[in-house]
Design a protein around this motif. Structure first.
Motif, PDB file in Angstrom:
ATOM      1  N   LEU A 281       0.821  -1.219   0.000  1.00 22.24           N
ATOM      2  CA  LEU A 281       0.000   0.000   0.000  1.00 22.24           C
ATOM      3  C   LEU A 281       0.852   1.264   0.000  1.00 22.24           C
ATOM      4  O   LEU A 281       0.356   2.356  -0.272  1.00 22.24           O
ATOM      5  CB  LEU A 281      -0.942   0.004   1.215  1.00 22.24           C
ATOM      6  CG  LEU A 281      -2.075  -1.023   1.184  1.00 22.24           C
ATOM      7  CD1 LEU A 281      -2.848  -1.021   2.497  1.00 22.24           C
ATOM      8  CD2 LEU A 281      -3.020  -0.756   0.012  1.00 22.24           C
ATOM      9  N   LEU A 282       2.138   1.111   0.286  1.00 30.39           N
ATOM     10  CA  LEU A 282       3.034   2.269   0.300  1.00 30.39           C
ATOM     11  C   LEU A 282       3.769   2.449  -1.023  1.00 30.39           C
ATOM     12  O   LEU A 282       4.485   3.433  -1.219  1.00 30.39           O
ATOM     13  CB  LEU A 282       4.067   2.121   1.432  1.00 30.39           C
ATOM     14  CG  LEU A 282       3.514   2.065   2.856  1.00 30.39           C
ATOM     15  CD1 LEU A 282       4.613   1.721   3.851  1.00 30.39           C
ATOM     16  CD2 LEU A 282       2.856   3.390   3.222  1.00 30.39           C
ATOM     17  N   GLN A 283       3.615   1.473  -1.949  1.00 31.74           N
ATOM     18  CA  GLN A 283       4.302   1.545  -3.234  1.00 31.74           C
ATOM     19  C   GLN A 283       3.686   2.610  -4.137  1.00 31.74           C
ATOM     20  O   GLN A 283       2.496   2.895  -4.054  1.00 31.74           O
ATOM     21  CB  GLN A 283       4.170   0.201  -3.975  1.00 31.74           C
ATOM     22  CG  GLN A 283       4.730  -0.985  -3.224  1.00 31.74           C
ATOM     23  CD  GLN A 283       6.218  -1.108  -3.391  1.00 31.74           C
ATOM     24  OE1 GLN A 283       6.714  -1.135  -4.511  1.00 31.74           O
ATOM     25  NE2 GLN A 283       6.951  -1.132  -2.289  1.00 31.74           N
ATOM     26  N   SER A 284       4.536   3.188  -4.999  1.00 37.04           N
ATOM     27  CA  SER A 284       3.930   4.017  -6.043  1.00 37.04           C
ATOM     28  C   SER A 284       3.666   3.128  -7.247  1.00 37.04           C
ATOM     29  O   SER A 284       4.528   2.360  -7.678  1.00 37.04           O
ATOM     30  CB  SER A 284       4.816   5.195  -6.431  1.00 37.04           C
ATOM     31  OG  SER A 284       6.143   4.968  -6.086  1.00 37.04           O
ATOM     32  N   PRO A 285       2.457   3.182  -7.758  1.00 39.18           N
ATOM     33  CA  PRO A 285       2.067   2.286  -8.838  1.00 39.18           C
ATOM     34  C   PRO A 285       2.717   2.710 -10.147  1.00 39.18           C
ATOM     35  O   PRO A 285       2.599   3.857 -10.571  1.00 39.18           O
ATOM     36  CB  PRO A 285       0.547   2.474  -8.905  1.00 39.18           C
ATOM     37  CG  PRO A 285       0.298   3.833  -8.345  1.00 39.18           C
ATOM     38  CD  PRO A 285       1.392   4.143  -7.391  1.00 39.18           C
TER      39      PRO A 285
ATOM     40  N   SER B 110      -1.142  -7.804   8.075  1.00 41.34           N
ATOM     41  CA  SER B 110       0.014  -6.925   8.301  1.00 41.34           C
ATOM     42  C   SER B 110      -0.424  -5.501   8.618  1.00 41.34           C
ATOM     43  O   SER B 110       0.351  -4.716   9.157  1.00 41.34           O
ATOM     44  CB  SER B 110       0.943  -6.940   7.079  1.00 41.34           C
ATOM     45  OG  SER B 110       0.274  -6.437   5.931  1.00 41.34           O
ATOM     46  N   THR B 111      -1.663  -5.172   8.282  1.00 44.55           N
ATOM     47  CA  THR B 111      -2.202  -3.822   8.488  1.00 44.55           C
ATOM     48  C   THR B 111      -3.718  -3.891   8.599  1.00 44.55           C
ATOM     49  O   THR B 111      -4.337  -4.864   8.160  1.00 44.55           O
ATOM     50  CB  THR B 111      -1.814  -2.895   7.299  1.00 44.55           C
ATOM     51  OG1 THR B 111      -2.655  -1.731   7.309  1.00 44.55           O
ATOM     52  CG2 THR B 111      -1.997  -3.597   5.968  1.00 44.55           C
TER      53      THR B 111
ATOM     54  N   ASN C  50     -11.069  -7.193  11.973  1.00 44.67           N
ATOM     55  CA  ASN C  50     -10.361  -5.916  12.094  1.00 44.67           C
ATOM     56  C   ASN C  50     -10.014  -5.600  13.544  1.00 44.67           C
ATOM     57  O   ASN C  50      -8.888  -5.237  13.858  1.00 44.67           O
ATOM     58  CB  ASN C  50     -11.218  -4.778  11.534  1.00 44.67           C
ATOM     59  CG  ASN C  50     -11.222  -4.779  10.017  1.00 44.67           C
ATOM     60  OD1 ASN C  50     -10.241  -5.195   9.391  1.00 44.67           O
ATOM     61  ND2 ASN C  50     -12.306  -4.320   9.420  1.00 44.67           N
ATOM     62  N   THR C  51     -11.010  -5.747  14.412  1.00 46.95           N
ATOM     63  CA  THR C  51     -10.799  -5.372  15.806  1.00 46.95           C
ATOM     64  C   THR C  51      -9.670  -6.178  16.433  1.00 46.95           C
ATOM     65  O   THR C  51      -8.759  -5.630  17.034  1.00 46.95           O
ATOM     66  CB  THR C  51     -12.106  -5.565  16.615  1.00 46.95           C
ATOM     67  OG1 THR C  51     -13.108  -4.721  16.033  1.00 46.95           O
ATOM     68  CG2 THR C  51     -11.914  -5.197  18.074  1.00 46.95           C
ATOM     69  N   PHE C  52      -9.710  -7.507  16.277  1.00 47.87           N
ATOM     70  CA  PHE C  52      -8.714  -8.317  16.960  1.00 47.87           C
ATOM     71  C   PHE C  52      -7.339  -8.257  16.305  1.00 47.87           C
ATOM     72  O   PHE C  52      -6.324  -8.337  16.992  1.00 47.87           O
ATOM     73  CB  PHE C  52      -9.204  -9.753  17.165  1.00 47.87           C
ATOM     74  CG  PHE C  52     -10.182  -9.809  18.271  1.00 47.87           C
ATOM     75  CD1 PHE C  52      -9.748  -9.848  19.580  1.00 47.87           C
ATOM     76  CD2 PHE C  52     -11.544  -9.714  18.029  1.00 47.87           C
ATOM     77  CE1 PHE C  52     -10.643  -9.824  20.628  1.00 47.87           C
ATOM     78  CE2 PHE C  52     -12.452  -9.682  19.070  1.00 47.87           C
ATOM     79  CZ  PHE C  52     -12.001  -9.739  20.367  1.00 47.87           C
ATOM     80  N   SER C  53      -7.298  -8.103  14.993  1.00 43.23           N
ATOM     81  CA  SER C  53      -5.974  -7.956  14.395  1.00 43.23           C
ATOM     82  C   SER C  53      -5.360  -6.642  14.851  1.00 43.23           C
ATOM     83  O   SER C  53      -4.164  -6.580  15.146  1.00 43.23           O
ATOM     84  CB  SER C  53      -6.042  -8.068  12.868  1.00 43.23           C
ATOM     85  OG  SER C  53      -6.724  -6.980  12.310  1.00 43.23           O
ATOM     86  N   ALA C  54      -6.160  -5.597  14.975  1.00 40.27           N
ATOM     87  CA  ALA C  54      -5.637  -4.315  15.480  1.00 40.27           C
ATOM     88  C   ALA C  54      -5.120  -4.471  16.908  1.00 40.27           C
ATOM     89  O   ALA C  54      -4.023  -4.019  17.239  1.00 40.27           O
ATOM     90  CB  ALA C  54      -6.721  -3.243  15.420  1.00 40.27           C
TER      91      ALA C  54
ATOM     92  N   ALA D  43      -0.609   4.064  14.641  1.00 43.79           N
ATOM     93  CA  ALA D  43      -1.584   5.136  14.396  1.00 43.79           C
ATOM     94  C   ALA D  43      -2.848   4.608  13.710  1.00 43.79           C
ATOM     95  O   ALA D  43      -3.967   4.925  14.120  1.00 43.79           O
ATOM     96  CB  ALA D  43      -0.946   6.250  13.584  1.00 43.79           C
ATOM     97  N   ASP D  44      -2.681   3.786  12.682  1.00 41.83           N
ATOM     98  CA  ASP D  44      -3.839   3.300  11.936  1.00 41.83           C
ATOM     99  C   ASP D  44      -4.731   2.398  12.785  1.00 41.83           C
ATOM    100  O   ASP D  44      -5.959   2.476  12.712  1.00 41.83           O
ATOM    101  CB  ASP D  44      -3.394   2.513  10.696  1.00 41.83           C
ATOM    102  CG  ASP D  44      -2.750   3.416   9.668  1.00 41.83           C
ATOM    103  OD1 ASP D  44      -2.754   4.651   9.855  1.00 41.83           O
ATOM    104  OD2 ASP D  44      -2.214   2.883   8.672  1.00 41.83           O
TER     105      ASP D  44
END
Lengths: 476, 476
Positions: free
Chosen positions: A7-11, A40-41, A125-129, A275-276
């Motif tokens: 998600l951080l790559q420039s396409p 991972s996120t 989402n909740t538990f992975s966070a 942060a996320d």
């Protein structure tokens, strides 16, 4: 490449392969949109499948919960939210998830239900966070201590001493449960047990931690501890993780300074590195708060609360001063407290909450408790009636840290062990550290799950440990 | 300031205070030399007390093992060895150590004797060096995984499942040891026990680790594990620490690559960060080696051995190839092995040592073991008779890592659990991960104490954990 990095790559038309679990699939006329997550996120990556690229049969297997690898071109995202998405050229299905059977369908599940499927809840989402934050806090702990010259000491889990005098311990044994060997006078013959004596699961690594500090100066433990307490509350676990630093040449004030700097540093680390995940949990919490009555809603959002704690000085006062404040307080005068207030009482949760949440509105460090309500190893103050104890109280959590300067005078310590009925024989090694090169020293214990509760904003301790152990429950 | 930092200062007449334990005191005519250590480093700092600076009575209390604070001027060292020393202006005695009673007098103590005083042995050079290295390796493990996108997962210590089928487990219970509650048919009524069923101490966090990996992709555990094995050897502990990474989307080769990179990285970290402690232990080892017969002496020094492992490629071969090498070997042909060699055997220590120390002279990764000698969860190879297992064998240590690609096919896994007699009910949650979004995945377990043994060059595992737990021994 993991989705977090992707998600951080420039396409730039590069071909990528993404592996993960399908969160949702949405089919519109000629295109299918697959939201994938690999843990991972908190963010999903969207895979876009144009008509005819993948066979009907394959696409049919792509359902919520299935595990797939997609290969495709990384392109700027057409939709909102993410910056990039994958224009799919091929899909490999690793494992399906029958929609009729897979319990984690894309809808709201109760935390209670998720506890029953703790083997699958990390996929939400909740538990992975929560688990990512738990990891980050654990790493921050190791990093903090390593940077500050502490050594990680693995104190024993199985212990032959009952030095906390707690009583509520789990017995560890290999003796037959039926017809165990008995001594002549009809008692269990623990000489026949694995360790040749009665052994239990540790309730704290502190006593052994002190042995380390009296040689290496600064040590910490970070390991599981156990209480066989039959309490089914949102704050208790039978198995939980404790962090226990112990420092030679530290007195009470040094101990307080460390506790404050340490917890602030951990919270800052989480704010910077999670942060996320914190933003996600904050949103979740806001939605939950909406259900509550106005007066029960929190005044601060999760991240505001975390920043507030990490940026403000903790209030420090003595137990005696705290009792005075409570005696002067409205709830006491109006008879609103359920428990009476008087010097000598063990502060109840309602008292702690009043001090932290109403009176000071920030974390509080209470010191100099009456010796009769504290452990035998705490250093007696010159007044003869209080000890150099300290409890750190957090809003919404209550006691997150308990610690003290330790009694370093052999005679006084020996007297205290006798007073509370600990057999000298059972902790001869602990007593010896006061006979040979004793030194002022101090330490504290941080309940790791309570810290995770605070940082995630969750309200039940069973939701911040992967596989909770509670009365009548040891599944998974 | 800790002694480690102090020794790095440039002396410019600054006043310093040093706190620590006295290792030795030497009095010559008008000057006393005190060697102090605070555990932050293997090196002592020398405090020089000129005649008359400190009272006779005080100086008399300064004996080996006592704890003191000295204040003085930091000056360039007059003697050899250290660069700085303290010209003492005042001494405060925190705690004395009666020379008649303190067991750690400045002379050679046997490791056996030191095990009996495990509460004091961290005050010796050897054990403080070991504990600092143990800390450094633990930190390196957390740092490696954190840098590589793994999440630290706390798998449960108390477990209701006996999935390894090991049998040799410690029972955890709160039932009365005498006259426990019985069911109508005379068996223990575990419904009355704390968790409502029979529970044990975990032998591995792997199965729960897999649950984490099937959601977060890459996780690791690092916690205590237990074996109630009645073996009194230099290689076994009843309580020891394991590191268990588990990775979704990793196949056997990825697993081997990780295991090799991981162990090399840990050893490099120790070489860089524990140079002084390793140098001390190397010297210790050289002296010990002198006692041995020429042919039993090691060809490499400790640091040479560590560099050799961190800088060379591990040899990778299959179990079948290893058996062929053993069948062709001199010791086999000359009947020197105590155990017979044939395809299907569980390799004995003598076989592993031959491969690692004689044949390849470097770490070896053996793969594709016969399925019958490996655990049920290992992925069956297409040949139907071997599994995608891997063992990493180290010189002098033997197996330091055991791992495998995991069986990700539901039907095959179910069949294997039946074959080995594991009740489906007891691991329904494990099986479900193969029903819902299964994926290729792999992992391994590193015995932490074996790693510490290797890096410290010690030979008894009881000397690399602070408080060893072994049959008939759970002191401290």
């Amino acid at each position: 490449m993991q989705i977090k990095e992707l998600l951080l790559q420039s396409p730039s038309q590069q071909t990528v392969t993404v592996k993960g679990w399908v969160r949702t699939k949405r089919v519109s006329s000629s295109v299918a949109f697959i939201a994938m997550n690999d843990g991972s996120t908190i963010h999903n990556i969207q895979a876009v499948v144009s008509d005819g690229v993948v066979s009907e049969e394959t696409l049919k297997l792509v359902t919520t919960g299935s595990c797939i690898a997609v290969t495709g071109i990384l392109i700027p995202s057409q939709g909102q939210g993410q910056s990039v998405e994958v224009q799919v050229t091929a899909i490999q299905v690793y494992g399906t998830a029958d929609p009729e059977k897979y319990p984690l369908q894309p809808k709201k599940h109760s935390l209670e239900f998720l506890r029953e499927i703790a083997h699958l809840r990390p996929r939400t989402n909740t538990f992975s966070a929560i688990l990512r934050i738990r990891h980050a806090l654990a790493f921050a702990i190791h990093q903090y201590f390593n940077n500050h010259g502490f050594f990680y000491l693995h104190t024993p889990i199985i212990t032959g001493s009952d030095a906390e005098g707690a009583g509520e311990m789990f017995r560890v044994t290999t003796l037959p449960a039926i017809n165990p060997p008995l001594t002549e006078d009809g008692k269990i013959d623990y000489k026949e047990d694995f360790f040749g004596k009665e052994t239990n699961l540790t309730v704290s690594g502190q006593l052994e931690g002190e042995l380390g500090a009296m040689a290496l100066s600064k040590i910490y433990t970070f390991g599981p501890t156990f209480r066989a307490e039959n309490s089914n509350t949102t704050r208790h676990l039978a198995e939980f993780w404790m962090v226990e630093p112990e420092m030679a040449f530290f007195e009470l004030t040094d101990n307080m300074n460390l506790a404050e700097d340490f917890t602030k540093s951990l919270i800052s680390y989480a704010l910077e590195n999670c942060a996320d995940d914190i933003a996600f949990l904050e949103k979740r919490l806001l939605e939950e708060e909406k259900m509550k009555k106005k007066e029960e809603q929190s005044e601060m959002t999760l991240s505001e609360k975390l920043r507030f704690v990490s940026e403000n000085t903790f209030e420090r006062l003595t137990y005696t001063e705290a009792i005075d404040i409570l005696l002067q307080s409205k709830p006491h005068k109006q008879g609103k407290f359920n428990y009476p207030v008087a010097w000598g009482i063990d502060l109840q949760s309602e008292h702690e909450r009043y001090l932290v949440e109403k009176h000071f509105k920030k974390p509080v460090i209470l010191t100099h408790y009456p010796k009769d309500i504290k452990a035998f190893y705490m250093k007696l103050e010159d007044d003869g009636k209080t000890v150099r104890a300290m409890d750190v109280l957090f809003p919404g959590i209550g006691e997150i840290i308990g610690g003290s300067q330790r009694e370093d005078d052999y005679e006084k310590l020996l007297q205290r062990t006798k007073d509370v009925g600990i057999e000298e024989d059972s902790i001869w090694w602990y007593l010896q550290t006061r006979q040979f090169g004793s030194a002022p020293h101090a330490g504290f214990g941080l309940g790791f799950e309570r810290l995770v509760l605070f940082v995630t904003g969750m309200s039940n301790i069973r939701d911040v440990i992967p596989f909770p152990r509670t009365p009548k429950s040891a599944e998974f």
